[in-house]
Motif scaffolding. Structure first.
Motif, PDB file in Angstrom:
ATOM      1  N   ASP A  22       0.830  -1.292  -0.196  1.00 43.85           N
ATOM      2  CA  ASP A  22      -0.133   0.024  -0.071  1.00 43.85           C
ATOM      3  C   ASP A  22       0.780   1.365  -0.028  1.00 43.85           C
ATOM      4  O   ASP A  22       0.378   2.425   0.124  1.00 43.85           O
ATOM      5  N   GLY A  23       2.116   1.155   0.046  1.00 39.94           N
ATOM      6  CA  GLY A  23       3.093   2.349  -0.112  1.00 39.94           C
ATOM      7  C   GLY A  23       3.539   2.660   1.183  1.00 39.94           C
ATOM      8  O   GLY A  23       4.429   3.687   1.304  1.00 39.94           O
ATOM      9  N   ARG A 200       4.986  -2.057  -7.727  1.00 45.53           N
ATOM     10  CA  ARG A 200       3.800  -1.654  -7.281  1.00 45.53           C
ATOM     11  C   ARG A 200       3.753  -1.143  -6.020  1.00 45.53           C
ATOM     12  O   ARG A 200       3.380   0.230  -5.739  1.00 45.53           O
ATOM     13  N   ARG A 204       3.166   3.089  -5.583  1.00 47.68           N
ATOM     14  CA  ARG A 204       2.054   3.419  -4.712  1.00 47.68           C
ATOM     15  C   ARG A 204       2.667   4.291  -3.504  1.00 47.68           C
ATOM     16  O   ARG A 204       2.175   5.388  -3.062  1.00 47.68           O
ATOM     17  N   GLN A 207       2.840   7.637  -5.119  1.00 47.92           N
ATOM     18  CA  GLN A 207       1.458   8.227  -5.468  1.00 47.92           C
ATOM     19  C   GLN A 207       0.888   8.756  -4.250  1.00 47.92           C
ATOM     20  O   GLN A 207       0.337   9.688  -4.139  1.00 47.92           O
ATOM     21  N   TYR A 417       7.150   5.008 -10.203  1.00 48.03           N
ATOM     22  CA  TYR A 417       5.533   5.810 -10.205  1.00 48.03           C
ATOM     23  C   TYR A 417       5.251   6.075 -11.859  1.00 48.03           C
ATOM     24  O   TYR A 417       4.266   5.905 -12.176  1.00 48.03           O
TER      25      TYR A 417
END
Length: 958
Positions: A22-23, A200, A204, A207, A417
């Protein structure tokens, strides 16, 4: 009997920060005896269902014996790791070494049972996958080659963790339990899975920094001016679509507003969640602000505050503490000493930077390690990109990150990203350091296959690393690093001006299908300059077409349309100067009509790029950047595809939807050299894209004896004792016979060489080898320097050999100093050099060039990262400036370049298969019309260096 963990050295190198799915971030570290209370607290927060899945029975609480067992490890046969956030456990994993019967064991047993437990609140974040990567790396380090796990069939999440990891597995079902067994050696699939998860997660994490739903600016003063107040105003003026909060301890406790937003004394006073905090307080107050943000659940930080590593050792330690503190709360950091971030996406419109206005929205992503360069880039794109204020333009900005000291979020993260960002088509980067060159090259290759990546590197010749940037040191010269970046598809330019020039072209024009360039215009001189510039860039210009100074916009339109329709043309350069009347007064002082005419012509063939060179033609650049219209559905407002236009290739399938149309902005340049340089970079990049679609392979040679070479290396290292006092590894240079034997395992034959310490020994050596022979010195100051006269060739008999021996010793000194050797003559050809080097930051590099001082002085060498494919080897041979000497220059016989390419690939295989081979030098390699002859070789061995690219995912250590 358990052995307390404090009786064994704590493996601090197992500690690592990781980015989760989830970052957010977590810290992975070994579990110790001091973690008893943390373990109990963690277990209490796990649901009964998860406990059942872990122990196959109801297990509401841990007994004292359990706690001791799970916190006391020997870090060899029993290992436990925990993932922590805020210092508290969120997940654990352990392995126990077992024998073939499943009983506890020690080495040489190479199997272990592994088990996980993840708090329910953190399931689905990729914690177990990250822990599996790290526990597998630990197990390999401890000699464990295989994991087994028993899982209840209903525990589908854990089964998926194992099956998705990419390792080779066996699965069985017995007594109601799924038994999984898998090897731990990395495979192509496991590495691909790891890299995909890395992309990913890191994408994230960026982001969350660039697309927040709410922003708090910490350090906003009431008085106008000041960094915090300026950033608050910039966020509001940009029209940020989320919620904004102002924070300053000096605000009244009763609550207030500032610039129309709610003002709070502390972040903890904000009742709603905060996604991003921009910190602009003095450095000594930053830790307090970070702690508040972490306790409040802020997801990421942009630290504008200065006073860190850029100010010396004390600031460097302050910077380390900042990153450690932020990561302990799961937050990532842009900065410190950052200029800020920008996101022009209509649904976000974030300007959390010191830039006074939001740039024109567009398709160009910017990353810079310098605030000053960031200002220059934003200004140049705003100025040269053209277009009306606020109107989307392909050459405008999509996202902007100025990372300052780049202590955490780096260019690698932002590249992750951009890779699948639907709003970015072109990526521009100004770098002063490359923190992880090996990873950068890997990410750049993948990114460049999807969209152009243009890079300019500062401080490339000074060898000085900016004080604020933590980065490993590379021993490679800048020219080598540049070549490796180009191998990865990076468009490497020298100046910020070129960075913008190339970015404008790639953002607004398609990629050229080839190097053929048509030139037309109303200035013969500009046409000739453009022609010469094309030749300098390696392009193939067609004869310039002079439209004369009487040409009208309609003449330009017709000429451009005709050039674009020509199948022998891949791109067009248009040159234009003002029209001057008989009285010396410009008849048409602006370029609006010409711009409209050129756009109309380009619309007839939008798949070919067009660039314009103009001199003082008012309004032309603006007219060229304008689209046909700005209303709904017009090209200016239509969404650009996620990926840049594909390189022209086979036609799409009939049932494939055509690509969405995109606005074509024709870039205009004030000088022919700038326009053609940008076009040349686009041509080379397009060629790389085409070749990347057909990647080469690493050949398998049947005569390679990999196992025999491995055994030789183990024996030679053991005999040499390659550990220096203090335990540090040192390299060992092989003798001539060992070198020949090891290279021979890979089909690399070195011509025999016999020592000649006196004339009689030289004669006996020649008789053994067979005439004709060569006599040469091997003294360090004369070795490989034929120009100094230390070599005598084509000695046909004993008389000539003795005479040559007398000449050499008479000219250069005693045999003991010269170290003469005798070698059989090789066929005549071109002398070349093949070398490898292991760089701690970039990895293994293969280098090729012609032998001799001129090539060394001019730096005329080719470089590729190992392993080298067949396509890489072919490109290496042809990429040096002196390559014509290999292909029959001035009537000479072409040499056997396929044999040379095979040699390059064999050397690459040797170094790639055996990381203990840390240095190979083959000099000279004589390439004849038939075959190659290797006349000299040296090999150095050392214990294999660590490979960070094969290990588990980690963030840079602090």
């Amino acid at each position: 009997m358990d052995t307390p963990s404090d009786q064994h050295a704590y493996p601090a190198h197992w500690e690592a920060d990781v980015v989760l799915r989830d970052g957010g971030t977590a810290r992975i570290r070994p579990i110790t005896a001091d973690d008893a209370d943390r373990l109990v607290s963690f277990y209490e927060q796990v649901s009964d269902e998860s406990k059942y899945y872990r122990f196959f029975a109801p297990y509401p609480r841990l007994s004292a014996k359990d706690v001791r067992r799970f916190t006391h490890h020997d870090h060899v046969d029993r290992v436990g790791l925990a993932a922590t956030v805020g210092g508290e456990f969120i997940a654990t994993v352990r392995y126990d070494r077992v024998d073939g019967r499943g009983m506890p064991a020690s080495a040489p047993a190479d199997e272990a049972e592994v088990a996980f437990l993840v708090q329910d609140a953190h399931q689905g974040r990729g914690v177990a996958s990250a822990l599996l990567e790290h526990i597998a790396a630990v197990a390999r380090e401890r000699g464990i080659r295989r994991f087994t796990a028993e899982v209840l069939p209903a525990n589908t999440k854990m089964i998926k963790v194992f099956t998705d990891a990419g390792y080779q597995q066996k699965r069985s079902f017995e007594d109601g339990v799924v038994r999984l067994e898998f090897g731990l050696e990395p495979t192509d699939r496991s590495l691909a899975v790891q890299h995909a998860r890395e992309q990913r997660a890191e994408a994230r994490s960026v982001q969350r920094l660039l697309a927040p739903g709410s922003v708090a600016v910490v350090g906003v003063g009431r008085a106008l001016g000041g960094v915090g107040r300026s950033i608050l105003r910039n966020i509001l003026d940009a029209g940020f679509t989320g919620t904004v909060y102002a924070v300053n301890q000096g605000f009244p406790e009763t609550g207030d507003t500032l610039d129309g937003v709610r003002a709070h004394r502390f972040v903890r006073d904000i009742a709603e969640p905060v996604d991003l905090a921009v910190i602009a307080v003095p450095a000594d107050r930053v830790p307090e602000a970070v702690a508040e943000c972490g306790e409040h659940g802020v997801q990421g930080l942009v630290v504008i505050s200065a006073g860190y590593a850029e100010q010396g050792p004390e600031g460097r330690e302050r910077q380390r503490a900042l990153i450690r503190q932020a990561r302990s709360y799961g937050m990532r950091v842009i900065g410190p000493n950052a200029f800020g971030v920008i996101n022009t996406t209509p649904g976000i419109r974030l300007n959390a930077s010191l830039a006074p206005e939001l740039p024109v929205p567009g398709r160009v992503g910017l990353f810079t390690q310098s605030g000053a360069i960031g200002i220059a880039l934003l200004s140049a794109l705003h100025r040269d990109g053209g277009g009306a204020d606020g109107v989307p333009n392909p050459a405008g900005v999509s996202t902007f990150v100025s990372a300052g000291n780049r202590a955490d979020v780096s260019g690698n993260d932002v590249m992750q990203y951009w890779y699948d960002d639907p709003h970015t088509d072109v990526a521009l980067m100004y770098l002063e350091t490359i923190g992880n060159p090996r990873k950068f090259a890997r990410l750049a290759r993948r990114t460049a296959a999807a969209k152009p990546l243009v890079v300019v590197q500062g401080a490339r010749h000074s060898g000085i690393t900016p004080t604020g940037h933590p980065a490993p040191v590379t021993r490679l010269p800048y020219a080598t690093v540049s070549a490796l970046l180009r191998q990865a598809g990076v468009i490497r330019v020298d100046t910020v001006t070129e960075l913008v020039d190339v970015g404008l072209l790639l953002a607004g024009q398609p990629l050229p299908a080839g190097p053929r360039v048509a030139i037309l215009g109303n200035s013969e001189s500009l046409g000739l300059l453009s022609y010469d510039a094309c030749l300098s860039e390696g392009l193939r210009p067609l004869p310039p077409r002079d439209l004369t100074t009487d040409a009208t916009p309609e003449d330009f339109r017709d000429a451009l349309a005709a050039a674009l329709a020509d199948d022998g043309c891949d791109a067009v350069v248009v040159t234009a100067i003002p029209w001057v009347g008989a009285d010396g007064v410009p008849e048409r002082p602006d370029g609006e009509a010409l711009g409209a005419a050129l756009r109309a012509a380009h619309a007839t063939a939008p798949d070919k790029p067009v660039v314009v060179v103009h001199v003082e033609l008012g309004g032309l650049a603006e007219a060229l950047s304008a689209a046909a219209g700005t209303g709904p559905g017009s090209p200016a407002t239509q969404r650009v595809p996620v990926r840049p236009p594909a390189v022209p290739g086979p036609a799409a399938a009939d049932d494939e939807a055509p690509p969405a149309p995109r606005a074509r902005r024709i870039p205009a340049y004030p000088a022919a050299e700038r326009a053609v340089r940008a076009l040349g970079e686009a041509v080379r990049y397009a060629q790389w894209r085409r070749e990347a679609q057909r990647p080469g392979g690493v050949p398998e040679y049947e005569d390679i004896d990999e196992r025999g070479a491995a055994a030789d290396i183990v024996r030679l290292l053991a005999a040499a004792g390659t550990t220096a006092p203090g335990g540090t590894p040192r390299a060992h240079t092989l003798g001539a016979e060992d070198t020949r034997a090891l290279l021979g395992r890979y089909g690399i034959d070195v011509r025999p060489t016999l020592p000649a310490p006196d004339p009689d020994t030289a004669v006996r050596a020649a008789a053994a080898l067979g005439y004709p022979v060569a006599l040469k010195t091997t003294a360090p100051h004369l070795r490989h320097r034929a120009d100094l006269g230390g070599v005598r060739l084509d000695l046909a008999d004993e008389t000539q050999l003795r005479q040559a021996y007398a000449e050499l010793t008479g000219l250069f000194g005693a045999p003991a100093e010269l170290r003469p050797v005798v070698q059989p003559m090789a066929p005549r050809g071109v002398d070349t050099v093949v070398r490898t080097v292991i760089d701690p930051a970039a990895g293994a590099v293969l280098t090729f060039g012609l032998a001799g001082a001129p090539s060394e002085l001019l730096g005329d060498t080719a470089h590729r990262l190992i392993p080298v494919t067949d396509r890489d080897a072919t490109a290496m041979v042809r990429s040096i400036r002196t390559a014509p000497l290999l292909f029959g220059w001035r009537g000479s016989a072409p040499v056997d370049t396929p044999a040379l390419e095979e040699l390059l690939q064999r050397v690459s295989r040797l170094v790639d298969d055996h990381p203990e081979v840390v240095d190979v030098r083959l000099e000279p390699v004589v390439v004849a019309p038939r075959g190659v002859s290797l006349l000299g070789a040296s090999v150095r061995l050392a214990p294999p260096p660590a490979r960070d690219d094969l290990g588990p995912r980690t963030l840079p250590a602090y």
